[in-house]
Design a protein around this motif. Structure first.
Motif, PDB file in Angstrom:
ATOM      1  N   VAL A 125      -4.530   6.374   2.534  1.00 17.86           N
ATOM      2  CA  VAL A 125      -3.280   6.237   2.691  1.00 17.86           C
ATOM      3  C   VAL A 125      -2.305   6.051   2.027  1.00 17.86           C
ATOM      4  O   VAL A 125      -1.309   6.308   2.313  1.00 17.86           O
ATOM      5  N   PHE A 126      -2.788   5.067   0.957  1.00 22.39           N
ATOM      6  CA  PHE A 126      -1.114   4.781   0.234  1.00 22.39           C
ATOM      7  C   PHE A 126      -0.737   5.790  -0.255  1.00 22.39           C
ATOM      8  O   PHE A 126       0.028   6.070  -0.853  1.00 22.39           O
ATOM      9  N   ASN A 127      -1.942   6.856  -1.160  1.00 19.59           N
ATOM     10  CA  ASN A 127      -1.331   8.055  -1.683  1.00 19.59           C
ATOM     11  C   ASN A 127      -0.189   8.906  -0.749  1.00 19.59           C
ATOM     12  O   ASN A 127       0.505  10.063  -1.255  1.00 19.59           O
ATOM     13  N   ALA A 128      -0.710   9.195   0.171  1.00 24.24           N
ATOM     14  CA  ALA A 128      -0.673   9.487   1.492  1.00 24.24           C
ATOM     15  C   ALA A 128       1.327   9.361   1.390  1.00 24.24           C
ATOM     16  O   ALA A 128       2.624  10.193   1.625  1.00 24.24           O
ATOM     17  N   VAL A 129       1.386   7.729   1.047  1.00 26.62           N
ATOM     18  CA  VAL A 129       2.876   7.444   2.019  1.00 26.62           C
ATOM     19  C   VAL A 129       3.519   7.401   1.031  1.00 26.62           C
ATOM     20  O   VAL A 129       4.885   7.670   1.050  1.00 26.62           O
ATOM     21  N   GLU A 130       2.760   7.430  -0.727  1.00 27.48           N
ATOM     22  CA  GLU A 130       4.195   6.807  -1.068  1.00 27.48           C
ATOM     23  C   GLU A 130       4.173   8.052  -2.012  1.00 27.48           C
ATOM     24  O   GLU A 130       5.270   8.562  -2.389  1.00 27.48           O
ATOM     25  N   ASN A 131       3.299   8.841  -2.231  1.00 24.60           N
ATOM     26  CA  ASN A 131       3.310  10.844  -3.085  1.00 24.60           C
ATOM     27  C   ASN A 131       3.695  11.649  -2.508  1.00 24.60           C
ATOM     28  O   ASN A 131       4.302  12.799  -2.531  1.00 24.60           O
ATOM     29  N   LEU A 132       3.640  11.817  -0.896  1.00 21.02           N
ATOM     30  CA  LEU A 132       3.497  12.846  -0.220  1.00 21.02           C
ATOM     31  C   LEU A 132       4.378  12.720   0.447  1.00 21.02           C
ATOM     32  O   LEU A 132       5.779  12.751   0.910  1.00 21.02           O
ATOM     33  N   TRP A 133       4.486  12.058   1.975  1.00 16.61           N
ATOM     34  CA  TRP A 133       5.838  11.410   2.926  1.00 16.61           C
ATOM     35  C   TRP A 133       6.732  11.142   2.036  1.00 16.61           C
ATOM     36  O   TRP A 133       8.378  11.391   2.197  1.00 16.61           O
ATOM     37  N   GLY A 134       6.927   9.990   0.953  1.00 22.05           N
ATOM     38  CA  GLY A 134       7.449   9.297   0.967  1.00 22.05           C
ATOM     39  C   GLY A 134       7.680   9.873  -0.657  1.00 22.05           C
ATOM     40  O   GLY A 134       9.095   9.387  -1.777  1.00 22.05           O
ATOM     41  N   GLY A 135       7.628  11.048  -1.617  1.00 17.29           N
ATOM     42  CA  GLY A 135       8.040  11.634  -2.523  1.00 17.29           C
ATOM     43  C   GLY A 135       7.606  13.560  -2.169  1.00 17.29           C
ATOM     44  O   GLY A 135       8.819  13.437  -1.732  1.00 17.29           O
ATOM     45  N   ALA A 136       6.782  13.959  -2.276  1.00 19.61           N
ATOM     46  CA  ALA A 136       7.119  16.210  -2.187  1.00 19.61           C
ATOM     47  C   ALA A 136       7.898  15.838  -0.703  1.00 19.61           C
ATOM     48  O   ALA A 136       8.827  16.723  -0.286  1.00 19.61           O
ATOM     49  N   LEU A 137       7.586  15.426   0.317  1.00 22.60           N
ATOM     50  CA  LEU A 137       8.244  15.696   2.307  1.00 22.60           C
ATOM     51  C   LEU A 137       9.628  14.883   2.176  1.00 22.60           C
ATOM     52  O   LEU A 137      10.185  14.858   3.450  1.00 22.60           O
ATOM     53  N   ARG A 138       9.550  13.803   1.735  1.00 22.54           N
ATOM     54  CA  ARG A 138      10.425  12.882   2.267  1.00 22.54           C
ATOM     55  C   ARG A 138      12.309  13.348   1.778  1.00 22.54           C
ATOM     56  O   ARG A 138      12.473  13.145   2.976  1.00 22.54           O
ATOM     57  N   GLU A 139      12.562  14.608   1.178  1.00 23.69           N
ATOM     58  CA  GLU A 139      14.096  14.926   1.938  1.00 23.69           C
ATOM     59  C   GLU A 139      13.686  15.602   2.892  1.00 23.69           C
ATOM     60  O   GLU A 139      14.791  16.387   3.597  1.00 23.69           O
ATOM     61  N   GLU A 140      12.763  16.305   2.976  1.00 20.58           N
ATOM     62  CA  GLU A 140      12.423  17.143   4.237  1.00 20.58           C
ATOM     63  C   GLU A 140      12.169  16.228   5.547  1.00 20.58           C
ATOM     64  O   GLU A 140      13.377  16.243   6.839  1.00 20.58           O
TER      65      GLU A 140
ATOM     66  N   VAL B 119       1.872  -0.314   3.289  1.00 21.19           N
ATOM     67  CA  VAL B 119       2.054   0.646   3.668  1.00 21.19           C
ATOM     68  C   VAL B 119       3.551   0.677   4.375  1.00 21.19           C
ATOM     69  O   VAL B 119       4.444   1.376   3.714  1.00 21.19           O
ATOM     70  N   ALA B 120       3.856  -0.662   4.902  1.00 24.88           N
ATOM     71  CA  ALA B 120       5.450  -0.911   4.866  1.00 24.88           C
ATOM     72  C   ALA B 120       5.884  -1.198   3.738  1.00 24.88           C
ATOM     73  O   ALA B 120       7.329  -0.621   3.685  1.00 24.88           O
ATOM     74  N   GLU B 121       5.430  -1.779   2.550  1.00 25.29           N
ATOM     75  CA  GLU B 121       5.854  -2.301   1.587  1.00 25.29           C
ATOM     76  C   GLU B 121       6.322  -0.612   1.061  1.00 25.29           C
ATOM     77  O   GLU B 121       8.125  -0.506   0.317  1.00 25.29           O
ATOM     78  N   ILE B 122       5.564   0.334   0.896  1.00 21.46           N
ATOM     79  CA  ILE B 122       5.727   1.638   0.138  1.00 21.46           C
ATOM     80  C   ILE B 122       6.947   2.362   1.036  1.00 21.46           C
ATOM     81  O   ILE B 122       7.784   2.914   0.585  1.00 21.46           O
ATOM     82  N   LEU B 123       7.065   2.289   2.227  1.00 25.91           N
ATOM     83  CA  LEU B 123       7.633   3.068   2.993  1.00 25.91           C
ATOM     84  C   LEU B 123       9.146   2.081   2.850  1.00 25.91           C
ATOM     85  O   LEU B 123      10.771   2.795   2.591  1.00 25.91           O
ATOM     86  N   ASP B 124       9.338   1.274   3.062  1.00 33.45           N
ATOM     87  CA  ASP B 124      10.735   0.333   2.484  1.00 33.45           C
ATOM     88  C   ASP B 124      10.605   0.518   1.249  1.00 33.45           C
ATOM     89  O   ASP B 124      12.459   1.357   1.049  1.00 33.45           O
ATOM     90  N   ARG B 125      10.263   0.928   0.114  1.00 32.83           N
ATOM     91  CA  ARG B 125      10.861   1.295  -1.427  1.00 32.83           C
ATOM     92  C   ARG B 125      11.426   3.158  -1.305  1.00 32.83           C
ATOM     93  O   ARG B 125      12.206   3.493  -2.468  1.00 32.83           O
ATOM     94  N   ARG B 126       9.957   3.546  -0.514  1.00 32.15           N
ATOM     95  CA  ARG B 126      10.809   5.128  -0.844  1.00 32.15           C
ATOM     96  C   ARG B 126      11.835   5.277   0.058  1.00 32.15           C
ATOM     97  O   ARG B 126      12.413   6.758   0.245  1.00 32.15           O
TER      98      ARG B 126
END
Length: 467
Positions: free
Chosen positions: A267-282, A306-313
């Protein structure tokens, strides 16, 4: 003929012998229903209308009496066949009972009568005992509605402390995930409906239908498109991002919400690198609100991280109370959710500087199933017997358990005109005990007729009071 629909068999076995056990001059019976304490100090009264419409609105038939006589004979219990035929002939097949109750949605302190049942027909006064098993089942919707109300109060406190719009946020903060975790479809309908007294979010379709069927509410609850693990893992681990992108393609429209379970792998990779990375602009360009659902691990620790990662991303804004509100993303915690974990999660988020706006909760078995009649210690007890023409108070008072001491007399629930407090008090010649007291009960059922048909809006309005 479905024997499960036969009112004459909708009772406990030993009830069938009770018509022979009362004093021979008994001519009337009066009973009351109460919570004798338990997990919460007060109860939200709800669900009696479902029982009345489902079970008492249909008159008994001669065929049902025939079937019951055969059943009880084979079962080894006596049966007052003549009494039931009397009900059919003299009362049109409707048990001659009067039920008085507090309005549904009313919150009443424990140890008070919530409804009373009375029969004054000397021939079949024992019908109150027969109906006890059926009527006591109202413990279930009351307990669900009460627990749901208490959690609503809890969440509301955190919203008041951290949100600019606590009342607007509140109705969708606890989502019903309980349909698959209950014992039957009927439980899902009744329990799901009881939860909707307090909240508007649900995936328990039968609960919505129950609110429509029994309380006339066209659409009591709402949901959003949401992923489950199968719709993510079907793409394979290597295509996790493609599974998420597919959700965005189908459901991410301006102003829309979509929920995506994101812990199938990490879940942390998904939030950091997928939702917050590759898919962020979408996500950002879609104009939708993405709801991330962690579904495993320690809820408090996982939600905080998760909240802290989402805030950062994705970033956040600071509201008028000084707490952060995430931009375009939210969290839905649906695993391990109960009153204790909700409190701990909200405490953690507040300590991290996040408003309660950022999270909603999904609750399943703990909402609709992890409770029983003893959660609030419900009981229906006889408090008066008419012997000849005189009413006599009766009660139980077991020396081994004072908590089971019952009330005596023909009772009602009253509310003080001066203090607003509730009290269960004896009627005096059928009237309130004094000018200070206003009768808080109404006659809702009489000899086969529903006299008060509460709407869901009325029930919700009563339950929505926090004073």
């Amino acid at each position: 003929m479905n024997l499960l629909d036969n009112l004459l068999l909708n009772t406990d076995s030993y009830k069938s012998s009770h018509f022979l056990q009362y004093p021979p001059d008994a001519s009337g019976m009066f009973s009351y229903f109460e919570s004798r304490g338990g997990a919460f100090a007060a109860t939200v009264f709800f669900g009696l209308q479902i029982i009345l419409k489902d079970y008492l609105s249909k008159p008994i038939t001669a065929a049902q009496i025939d079937a019951a006589a055969e059943f009880w004979r084979a079962h080894g219990e006596p049966f007052d066949e003549a009494g039931w035929r009397y009900i059919l002939a003299e009362h049109g097949g409707h048990p001659p009972v009067t039920i008085r109750a507090v309005p549904e949605g009313t919150r009443v302190p424990g140890h008070n009568a919530l409804f009373t049942v009375e029969c004054t027909d000397p021939r079949v006064y024992w019908i109150i005992s027969h109906l006890e098993t059926l009527l006591v089942r109202v413990w279930y919707p009351i307990t669900v509605a009460t627990q749901s109300w208490e959690i609503k109060r809890l969440i509301r406190e955190y919203l008041i402390a951290t949100s600019d719009d606590p009342e607007g946020q509140l109705p969708f903060k606890l989502h019903d995930f309980g349909a698959r975790g209950v014992s039957s479809g009927e439980s899902a309908a009744i329990g799901g409906c009881a939860h909707l007294v307090n909240f508007r979010g649900t995936d328990t379709v039968s609960g919505i239908l129950a609110a429509r069927e029994y309380y006339g509410e066209p659409m009591a609850g709402f949901s959003i498109p949401a992923a489950e693990h199968s719709t993510i893992t079907a793409w394979g681990r290597e295509d996790e991002a493609a599974a998420y992108r597919n959700m965005l393609r189908h459901f991410a429209q301006p102003g829309a919400l979509l929920s995506v379970v994101s812990d199938s792998y990490d879940v942390f990779n998904a939030v950091e690198n997928l939702w917050g990375g590759a898919l962020r602009e979408e996500v950002v360009q879609s104009g939708a609100t993405l709801v991330i659902r962690p579904d495993s691990g320690d809820p408090v620790a996982v939600v905080g991280k998760v909240a802290e990662i989402l805030d950062r991303r994705f970033g956040s804004s600071v509201n008028g109370k000084g707490y952060k509100v995430l931009r375009q993303v939210r969290i839905l915690q649906g695993d391990g959710v109960n009153a204790h974990s909700i409190t701990a999660i909200l405490e953690r988020l507040q300590a991290l500087g996040f408003a309660a706006d950022n999270i909603a909760f999904g609750m399943g078995g703990a909402l609709l199933q992890r409770l029983d009649r003893d959660t609030l210690k419900f009981a229906l007890k006889c408090s008066a017997i008419r012997r000849g023409t005189a009413w006599l108070p009766v009660s139980k008072d077991p020396v081994t358990d004072p908590g089971k001491r019952s009330k005596a007399g023909r009772l009602s629930l009253f509310r003080s005109e001066t203090t607003g407090e509730y009290a269960t008090l004896p009627l005096v010649d059928g009237q309130p005990p004094g000018p200070e007291w206003r009768d808080a009960m109404e006659t809702v059922w009489e000899r086969g007729r529903l006299l008060r048909d509460w709407s869901f809006a009325e029930v919700r309005a009563r339950a929505g009071r926090f004073v």
